[in-house]
Design an enzyme around this catalytic site. Structure first.
Site, mmCIF file in Angstrom:
data_model
loop_
_atom_site.group_PDB
_atom_site.id
_atom_site.type_symbol
_atom_site.label_atom_id
_atom_site.label_comp_id
_atom_site.label_asym_id
_atom_site.label_seq_id
_atom_site.Cartn_x
_atom_site.Cartn_y
_atom_site.Cartn_z
ATOM 1 N N GLU A 37 5.912 -18.458 -30.239
ATOM 2 C CA GLU A 37 4.880 -18.727 -31.259
ATOM 3 C C GLU A 37 3.689 -19.447 -30.623
ATOM 4 O OE1 GLU A 37 5.407 -17.259 -33.973
ATOM 5 O OE2 GLU A 37 7.561 -17.257 -34.391
ATOM 6 N N GLY B 81 9.475 -7.815 -31.391
ATOM 7 C CA GLY B 81 10.568 -8.245 -30.522
ATOM 8 C C GLY B 81 10.206 -9.332 -29.519
ATOM 9 N N VAL C 123 -3.200 -20.249 -40.592
ATOM 10 C CA VAL C 123 -1.770 -20.427 -40.388
ATOM 11 C C VAL C 123 -1.063 -20.684 -41.709
ATOM 12 C CG1 VAL C 123 0.009 -21.779 -39.242
ATOM 13 C CG2 VAL C 123 -2.150 -21.332 -38.067
ATOM 14 N N VAL C 124 -0.318 -19.708 -42.171
ATOM 15 C CA VAL C 124 0.607 -19.895 -43.285
ATOM 16 C C VAL C 124 1.901 -19.253 -42.833
ATOM 17 C CG1 VAL C 124 1.171 -19.381 -45.687
ATOM 18 C CG2 VAL C 124 -1.194 -19.822 -45.051
ATOM 19 N N GLY D 276 1.848 -9.341 -28.615
ATOM 20 C CA GLY D 276 2.196 -8.206 -29.463
ATOM 21 C C GLY D 276 1.973 -8.567 -30.907
ATOM 22 N N THR D 277 2.221 -7.608 -31.787
ATOM 23 C CA THR D 277 2.127 -7.890 -33.214
ATOM 24 C C THR D 277 3.376 -8.648 -33.648
ATOM 25 O OG1 THR D 277 3.214 -5.800 -33.664
ATOM 26 C CG2 THR D 277 0.808 -5.805 -33.746
ATOM 27 N N TYR E 164 4.276 -10.995 -44.526
ATOM 28 C CA TYR E 164 3.463 -10.329 -43.517
ATOM 29 C C TYR E 164 3.977 -8.919 -43.311
ATOM 30 C CZ TYR E 164 1.364 -14.810 -42.462
ATOM 31 O OH TYR E 164 0.678 -15.984 -42.567
ATOM 32 N N GLN F 169 0.738 -18.682 -30.219
ATOM 33 C CA GLN F 169 -0.550 -18.610 -30.915
ATOM 34 C C GLN F 169 -0.824 -19.861 -31.737
ATOM 35 O OE1 GLN F 169 2.083 -16.742 -31.764
ATOM 36 N NE2 GLN F 169 2.466 -17.022 -33.937
#
Ligand SMILES: [Zn+2]
Length: 216
Positions: A87, A14, A170-171, A9-10, A184, A89
Protein backbone atom coordinates in the site's frame (compact mmCIF):
# COMPACT_ATOMS: atom_id res chain seq x y z
CA UNK A 1 23.53 -3.27 -5.89
CA UNK A 2 20.48 -2.83 -3.68
CA UNK A 3 17.47 -1.33 -5.43
CA UNK A 4 14.29 0.56 -4.79
CA UNK A 5 11.73 -1.31 -6.90
CA UNK A 6 8.17 -0.08 -7.43
CA UNK A 7 5.71 -2.84 -8.32
CA UNK A 8 2.70 -1.01 -9.66
CA UNK A 9 -0.73 -2.07 -10.78
CA UNK A 10 -4.43 -1.51 -10.34
CA UNK A 11 -6.34 -2.75 -7.35
CA UNK A 12 -7.10 -6.46 -7.48
CA UNK A 13 -4.06 -7.34 -9.62
CA UNK A 14 -2.32 -9.43 -6.96
CA UNK A 15 0.16 -6.90 -5.53
CA UNK A 16 -0.19 -8.05 -1.92
CA UNK A 17 -0.03 -11.68 -3.01
CA UNK A 18 3.27 -10.98 -4.79
CA UNK A 19 4.55 -9.07 -1.73
CA UNK A 20 3.78 -12.12 0.42
CA UNK A 21 5.44 -14.40 -2.15
CA UNK A 22 8.64 -12.33 -2.10
CA UNK A 23 8.54 -12.44 1.71
CA UNK A 24 8.08 -16.22 1.63
CA UNK A 25 10.87 -16.86 -0.89
CA UNK A 26 13.39 -14.77 1.03
CA UNK A 27 12.53 -15.97 4.53
CA UNK A 28 12.72 -19.56 3.23
CA UNK A 29 16.34 -18.81 2.36
CA UNK A 30 17.03 -17.54 5.87
CA UNK A 31 16.73 -13.84 5.11
CA UNK A 32 14.92 -11.51 7.49
CA UNK A 33 12.71 -8.74 6.20
CA UNK A 34 10.75 -5.87 7.63
CA UNK A 35 7.29 -5.34 6.14
CA UNK A 36 5.59 -1.98 6.24
CA UNK A 37 2.03 -1.37 5.25
CA UNK A 38 -0.58 1.32 5.58
CA UNK A 39 -4.34 0.90 5.93
CA UNK A 40 -4.43 -2.77 4.92
CA UNK A 41 -7.92 -4.27 4.54
CA UNK A 42 -7.12 -6.73 7.36
CA UNK A 43 -6.43 -3.91 9.83
CA UNK A 44 -3.49 -2.06 11.36
CA UNK A 45 -0.17 -3.91 11.34
CA UNK A 46 -1.29 -6.57 8.87
CA UNK A 47 -0.39 -7.38 5.30
CA UNK A 48 -3.13 -9.46 3.74
CA UNK A 49 -3.81 -10.80 0.29
CA UNK A 50 -7.18 -11.36 -1.29
CA UNK A 51 -6.26 -15.03 -1.57
CA UNK A 52 -6.49 -15.27 2.21
CA UNK A 53 -2.86 -15.06 3.35
CA UNK A 54 -1.99 -12.68 6.18
CA UNK A 55 1.26 -11.75 7.91
CA UNK A 56 2.24 -9.21 10.54
CA UNK A 57 3.61 -5.88 9.40
CA UNK A 58 4.68 -2.52 10.76
CA UNK A 59 2.03 0.15 10.23
CA UNK A 60 3.73 3.08 8.47
CA UNK A 61 1.86 5.76 10.35
CA UNK A 62 1.59 9.27 9.01
CA UNK A 63 4.72 11.17 10.03
CA UNK A 64 6.69 8.03 10.87
CA UNK A 65 10.33 8.12 9.75
CA UNK A 66 10.78 4.69 8.16
CA UNK A 67 14.54 5.20 7.77
CA UNK A 68 14.93 6.04 11.47
CA UNK A 69 12.72 3.06 12.37
CA UNK A 70 15.07 0.70 10.52
CA UNK A 71 18.22 2.35 11.92
CA UNK A 72 16.67 1.85 15.38
CA UNK A 73 16.08 -1.85 14.72
CA UNK A 74 19.63 -2.34 13.43
CA UNK A 75 21.24 -0.44 16.30
CA UNK A 76 19.40 -2.69 18.77
CA UNK A 77 21.14 -5.64 17.11
CA UNK A 78 18.18 -6.60 14.95
CA UNK A 79 18.72 -8.15 11.57
CA UNK A 80 17.21 -6.66 8.44
CA UNK A 81 18.05 -8.05 5.01
CA UNK A 82 15.32 -6.42 2.93
CA UNK A 83 12.26 -4.22 3.20
CA UNK A 84 8.78 -4.71 1.75
CA UNK A 85 6.24 -1.90 1.62
CA UNK A 86 2.64 -2.66 0.72
CA UNK A 87 0.00 0.00 0.00
CA UNK A 88 2.96 2.27 -0.79
CA UNK A 89 0.68 4.79 -2.49
CA UNK A 90 -0.53 5.84 0.98
CA UNK A 91 2.98 6.80 2.16
CA UNK A 92 3.94 10.46 2.00
CA UNK A 93 6.54 11.68 -0.51
CA UNK A 94 8.89 12.29 2.46
CA UNK A 95 8.53 8.64 3.48
CA UNK A 96 9.38 7.53 -0.08
CA UNK A 97 12.52 9.67 0.13
CA UNK A 98 13.32 7.83 3.36
CA UNK A 99 12.98 4.50 1.51
CA UNK A 100 15.49 5.67 -1.11
CA UNK A 101 17.84 6.55 1.75
CA UNK A 102 17.37 3.03 3.16
CA UNK A 103 18.58 1.64 -0.18
CA UNK A 104 21.52 4.01 -0.53
CA UNK A 105 22.76 4.22 3.06
CA UNK A 106 21.67 0.94 4.66
CA UNK A 107 22.29 -1.07 1.45
CA UNK A 108 18.94 -2.85 1.64
CA UNK A 109 16.63 -3.82 -1.19
CA UNK A 110 13.27 -2.09 -0.86
CA UNK A 111 10.28 -3.61 -2.68
CA UNK A 112 7.35 -1.19 -2.74
CA UNK A 113 3.90 -2.27 -3.94
CA UNK A 114 1.21 0.20 -4.81
CA UNK A 115 -1.48 1.60 -7.01
CA UNK A 116 -0.31 4.44 -9.23
CA UNK A 117 -3.51 6.44 -9.68
CA UNK A 118 -6.56 7.10 -7.58
CA UNK A 119 -10.25 6.85 -8.54
CA UNK A 120 -10.02 10.24 -10.29
CA UNK A 121 -7.10 8.92 -12.43
CA UNK A 122 -4.67 11.24 -10.56
CA UNK A 123 -1.34 10.02 -9.21
CA UNK A 124 -1.14 9.38 -5.49
CA UNK A 125 1.65 11.63 -4.12
CA UNK A 126 3.50 8.60 -2.73
CA UNK A 127 3.32 6.81 -6.08
CA UNK A 128 4.46 9.91 -7.92
CA UNK A 129 7.53 10.08 -5.69
CA UNK A 130 8.20 6.36 -6.25
CA UNK A 131 8.07 6.86 -10.03
CA UNK A 132 10.53 9.73 -9.61
CA UNK A 133 12.97 7.85 -7.36
CA UNK A 134 12.71 4.11 -8.08
CA UNK A 135 15.64 2.28 -9.64
CA UNK A 136 13.14 0.07 -11.40
CA UNK A 137 9.39 0.05 -11.99
CA UNK A 138 7.63 -3.23 -12.61
CA UNK A 139 4.10 -3.36 -13.94
CA UNK A 140 2.44 -6.42 -12.50
CA UNK A 141 1.78 -9.15 -14.99
CA UNK A 142 -1.34 -10.56 -13.36
CA UNK A 143 -3.72 -8.24 -15.11
CA UNK A 144 -7.07 -7.44 -13.65
CA UNK A 145 -9.97 -7.40 -16.08
CA UNK A 146 -12.78 -4.95 -16.61
CA UNK A 147 -16.28 -6.44 -16.69
CA UNK A 148 -16.12 -6.10 -20.51
CA UNK A 149 -13.09 -8.39 -20.62
CA UNK A 150 -10.59 -5.67 -21.54
CA UNK A 151 -7.49 -5.05 -19.43
CA UNK A 152 -8.46 -3.04 -16.34
CA UNK A 153 -6.13 -0.08 -16.00
CA UNK A 154 -8.11 2.31 -13.78
CA UNK A 155 -9.60 2.24 -10.31
CA UNK A 156 -13.19 3.37 -9.85
CA UNK A 157 -14.73 4.31 -6.52
CA UNK A 158 -18.37 3.50 -5.96
CA UNK A 159 -20.72 4.93 -3.38
CA UNK A 160 -23.65 2.64 -2.72
CA UNK A 161 -22.91 0.97 -6.02
CA UNK A 162 -22.71 4.12 -8.15
CA UNK A 163 -19.39 5.34 -9.54
CA UNK A 164 -18.18 8.67 -8.17
CA UNK A 165 -15.42 10.91 -9.49
CA UNK A 166 -15.17 13.42 -6.64
CA UNK A 167 -14.19 13.03 -3.00
CA UNK A 168 -11.09 12.75 -0.85
CA UNK A 169 -8.20 10.77 -2.29
CA UNK A 170 -7.93 8.21 0.48
CA UNK A 171 -11.02 6.34 1.61
CA UNK A 172 -10.25 2.79 2.59
CA UNK A 173 -12.49 0.22 1.01
CA UNK A 174 -12.13 -2.93 -0.97
CA UNK A 175 -12.86 -4.16 -4.46
CA UNK A 176 -16.04 -6.09 -5.05
CA UNK A 177 -17.62 -4.96 -1.80
CA UNK A 178 -21.33 -4.87 -2.29
CA UNK A 179 -22.57 -4.06 1.19
CA UNK A 180 -20.15 -1.29 2.16
CA UNK A 181 -20.96 2.30 1.27
CA UNK A 182 -17.60 2.89 -0.40
CA UNK A 183 -16.33 0.23 -2.74
CA UNK A 184 -13.85 -0.01 -5.57
CA UNK A 185 -13.94 -1.61 -8.97
CA UNK A 186 -11.28 -1.92 -11.64
CA UNK A 187 -12.27 -0.82 -15.14
CA UNK A 188 -10.72 -0.29 -18.56
CA UNK A 189 -10.16 3.38 -19.39
CA UNK A 190 -13.12 3.47 -21.78
CA UNK A 191 -15.58 2.36 -19.12
CA UNK A 192 -13.91 4.50 -16.46
CA UNK A 193 -14.44 7.55 -18.71
CA UNK A 194 -18.06 6.55 -19.28
CA UNK A 195 -18.49 5.83 -15.55
CA UNK A 196 -19.89 2.46 -16.45
CA UNK A 197 -19.39 -0.10 -13.71
CA UNK A 198 -20.47 -3.73 -13.98
CA UNK A 199 -23.66 -2.88 -12.08
CA UNK A 200 -24.40 0.05 -14.39
CA UNK A 201 -23.82 -2.17 -17.43
CA UNK A 202 -26.21 -4.78 -16.01
CA UNK A 203 -28.82 -2.15 -15.23
CA UNK A 204 -28.42 -0.74 -18.76
CA UNK A 205 -28.93 -4.19 -20.26
CA UNK A 206 -32.12 -4.56 -18.22
CA UNK A 207 -33.55 -1.15 -18.92
CA UNK A 208 -37.04 -1.22 -20.48
CA UNK A 209 -36.01 0.09 -23.90
CA UNK A 210 -33.79 -2.92 -24.53
CA UNK A 211 -35.87 -5.57 -22.83
CA UNK A 212 -37.12 -8.21 -25.25
CA UNK A 213 -40.82 -7.94 -25.99
CA UNK A 214 -42.65 -10.73 -24.27
CA UNK A 215 -46.00 -12.07 -25.23
CA UNK A 216 -48.57 -11.54 -22.56
ZN1 LIG B 1 -14.37 -2.13 -20.01
Amino acid sequence: MPELVFFSGTMDCGKSTLALQIEHNRSARGLRGVIFTRDDRAGEGKLSSRLGLVTNAVEAQEGMDVYAHLVGLLSEGGRVDYVIVDEAQFLSPAQIDQLARVVDELNLDVFAFGITTDFRTKLFPGSQRLIELADRIETLQVEALCWCGARATHNARTLDGVMVVEGSQVVVGDVNQTSAEVGYEVLCRRHHRREMTAAAARAGALSPDVLPVTAG
